[in-house]
Write an enzyme that holds these catalytic residues in place. Structure first.
Site, PDB file in Angstrom:
ATOM      1  N   ARG A   1      12.348  -6.404   2.737  1.00 37.74           N
ATOM      2  CA  ARG A   1      11.938  -5.002   2.717  1.00 37.74           C
ATOM      3  C   ARG A   1      12.981  -4.102   3.370  1.00 37.74           C
ATOM      4  O   ARG A   1      13.537  -4.418   4.410  1.00 37.74           O
ATOM      5  CB  ARG A   1      10.599  -4.848   3.443  1.00 37.74           C
ATOM      6  CG  ARG A   1      10.133  -3.398   3.509  1.00 37.74           C
ATOM      7  CD  ARG A   1       8.658  -3.310   3.516  1.00 37.74           C
ATOM      8  NE  ARG A   1       8.129  -3.274   4.869  1.00 37.74           N
ATOM      9  CZ  ARG A   1       6.896  -2.856   5.135  1.00 37.74           C
ATOM     10  NH1 ARG A   1       6.099  -2.466   4.142  1.00 37.74           N
ATOM     11  NH2 ARG A   1       6.456  -2.868   6.370  1.00 37.74           N
TER      12      ARG A   1
ATOM     13  N   ARG B   1       1.649  -7.849  13.889  1.00 37.58           N
ATOM     14  CA  ARG B   1       1.010  -6.789  13.094  1.00 37.58           C
ATOM     15  C   ARG B   1      -0.034  -7.373  12.154  1.00 37.58           C
ATOM     16  O   ARG B   1      -1.090  -6.777  11.933  1.00 37.58           O
ATOM     17  CB  ARG B   1       2.082  -6.011  12.307  1.00 37.58           C
ATOM     18  CG  ARG B   1       2.916  -5.135  13.220  1.00 37.58           C
ATOM     19  CD  ARG B   1       4.160  -4.627  12.524  1.00 37.58           C
ATOM     20  NE  ARG B   1       3.836  -3.765  11.405  1.00 37.58           N
ATOM     21  CZ  ARG B   1       4.662  -3.559  10.379  1.00 37.58           C
ATOM     22  NH1 ARG B   1       5.825  -4.159  10.321  1.00 37.58           N
ATOM     23  NH2 ARG B   1       4.306  -2.760   9.408  1.00 37.58           N
TER      24      ARG B   1
ATOM     25  N   LYS C   1       0.824  -1.215   0.000  1.00 36.50           N
ATOM     26  CA  LYS C   1       0.000   0.000   0.000  1.00 36.50           C
ATOM     27  C   LYS C   1       0.863   1.272   0.000  1.00 36.50           C
ATOM     28  O   LYS C   1       0.526   2.224  -0.692  1.00 36.50           O
ATOM     29  CB  LYS C   1      -1.048   0.007   1.110  1.00 36.50           C
ATOM     30  CG  LYS C   1      -0.538  -0.020   2.520  1.00 36.50           C
ATOM     31  CD  LYS C   1      -1.704  -0.069   3.504  1.00 36.50           C
ATOM     32  CE  LYS C   1      -1.309  -0.705   4.808  1.00 36.50           C
ATOM     33  NZ  LYS C   1      -0.094  -0.235   5.463  1.00 36.50           N
TER      34      LYS C   1
ATOM     35  N   ARG D   1      -7.186   2.649  10.333  1.00 32.94           N
ATOM     36  CA  ARG D   1      -6.736   1.297  10.707  1.00 32.94           C
ATOM     37  C   ARG D   1      -7.754   0.642  11.624  1.00 32.94           C
ATOM     38  O   ARG D   1      -7.591  -0.496  12.009  1.00 32.94           O
ATOM     39  CB  ARG D   1      -5.438   1.380  11.493  1.00 32.94           C
ATOM     40  CG  ARG D   1      -4.167   1.480  10.694  1.00 32.94           C
ATOM     41  CD  ARG D   1      -3.774   0.195  10.015  1.00 32.94           C
ATOM     42  NE  ARG D   1      -2.399  -0.186  10.215  1.00 32.94           N
ATOM     43  CZ  ARG D   1      -1.350   0.434   9.738  1.00 32.94           C
ATOM     44  NH1 ARG D   1      -1.489   1.494   9.003  1.00 32.94           N
ATOM     45  NH2 ARG D   1      -0.148  -0.010   9.982  1.00 32.94           N
TER      46      ARG D   1
ATOM     47  N   ARG E   1      13.188  -1.741   8.910  1.00 27.14           N
ATOM     48  CA  ARG E   1      12.351  -1.107   9.921  1.00 27.14           C
ATOM     49  C   ARG E   1      12.360  -1.913  11.218  1.00 27.14           C
ATOM     50  O   ARG E   1      12.355  -3.137  11.189  1.00 27.14           O
ATOM     51  CB  ARG E   1      10.900  -1.024   9.415  1.00 27.14           C
ATOM     52  CG  ARG E   1      10.668   0.181   8.566  1.00 27.14           C
ATOM     53  CD  ARG E   1       9.322   0.150   7.903  1.00 27.14           C
ATOM     54  NE  ARG E   1       8.218  -0.223   8.778  1.00 27.14           N
ATOM     55  CZ  ARG E   1       6.946  -0.146   8.404  1.00 27.14           C
ATOM     56  NH1 ARG E   1       6.634   0.300   7.202  1.00 27.14           N
ATOM     57  NH2 ARG E   1       5.985  -0.509   9.217  1.00 27.14           N
TER      58      ARG E   1
END
Ligand code: AMP
Length: 213
Positions: free
Chosen positions: A124, A168, A13, A89, A157
């Site tokens: 990532r 998450r 996203k 969210r 991250r």
């Protein structure tokens, strides 16, 4: 045009939000990036948000609304066009947006299985300065290890550790269905397969959004 990007962490996203922001020339608000920057600088909502983010939990709505109001108060964002990447969210955030009179044109739902996300997240990387996302397999920077725009050293991250990713994802699934239903009932949802080619997804989205105009 007001757009919302929805989807589990790692489904693309943020990547699509940035590509749509550039293609449509409208600002975007990434709540996650704003929070990470505030934490790094120890400013604004940072200290309050840190413990939630470190644990992979959602930050309380009240903090997110402050981040949104700050964004909307800035000159260029006062216009009617923007992309919200990472909010709402929770269903209550979606309702708060409505109460604030923010009428959304489309909700882009990036969809992908948990297993595919866990595999993808290993690769990532993020620019700590501008928040641009990279993937060492599918979206490599031009120069290894450096952000294409800021030339900053890319980092993993803090909340991309496999244990945190699972928390998450679980947090996402718990809240996602009611939000999607809320917007589906309004006929606003555009579903995108998050494993599709990045450029093809953007091109497809732009075509669909042009038809909404
Ligand atoms: P993201 O960069 O969108 O994956 O967000 C990273 C983290 O920031 C999330 O795991 C949450 O802890 C926090 N966060 C970002 N946006 C929100 C939001 N709208 N509501 C609550 N927490 C958020």
């Amino acid at each position: 045009m007001k757009l919302i990007m929805l989807g589990p962490p790692g489904a693309g996203k943020g990547t699509q939000a940035a590509r749509l922001r550039d293609a449509l020339n409208i600002p975007s608000l990434s709540t996650g990036h704003i929070l990470r920057t505030a934490i790094k600088e120890g400013l604004g909502v940072g200290p309050e948000a840190k413990s939630y983010m470190d644990a992979g939990k959602l930050v309380p709505d009240e903090i997110i609304i402050r981040v949104l109001k700050d964004f909307l108060d800035k000159g260029e964002n006062k216009k009617n066009d923007y992309i919200l990447d990472g909010m709402p969210r929770t269903l209550s955030q979606a309702k708060i947006l409505e109460e604030m009179g923010i009428e959304v044109d489309a909700v882009i739902s990036m969809e992908m299985s948990d297993q595919a996300i866990e595999d993808r997240m290993k690769w990532r990387r993020e620019c700590p300065k501008c928040g641009a996302a990279y993937n060492l397999k599918t979206l490599r920077p031009k120069v290894e290890g450096l952000c294409d725009d800021c030339k900053e050293k890319l980092v993993i991250r803090d909340d991309d550790k496999p244990e945190t990713i699972r928390t998450r994802l679980a947090a996402y699934h718990k809240v996602a269905e009611p939000i999607l239903k809320f917007y589906k009932d309004k006929g606003k949802v555009i579903s995108v397969d998050g494993s599709m080619d990045i450029e093809e997804s953007t091109a497809m989205l732009i075509k669909i959004l042009e038809r909404l105009d």
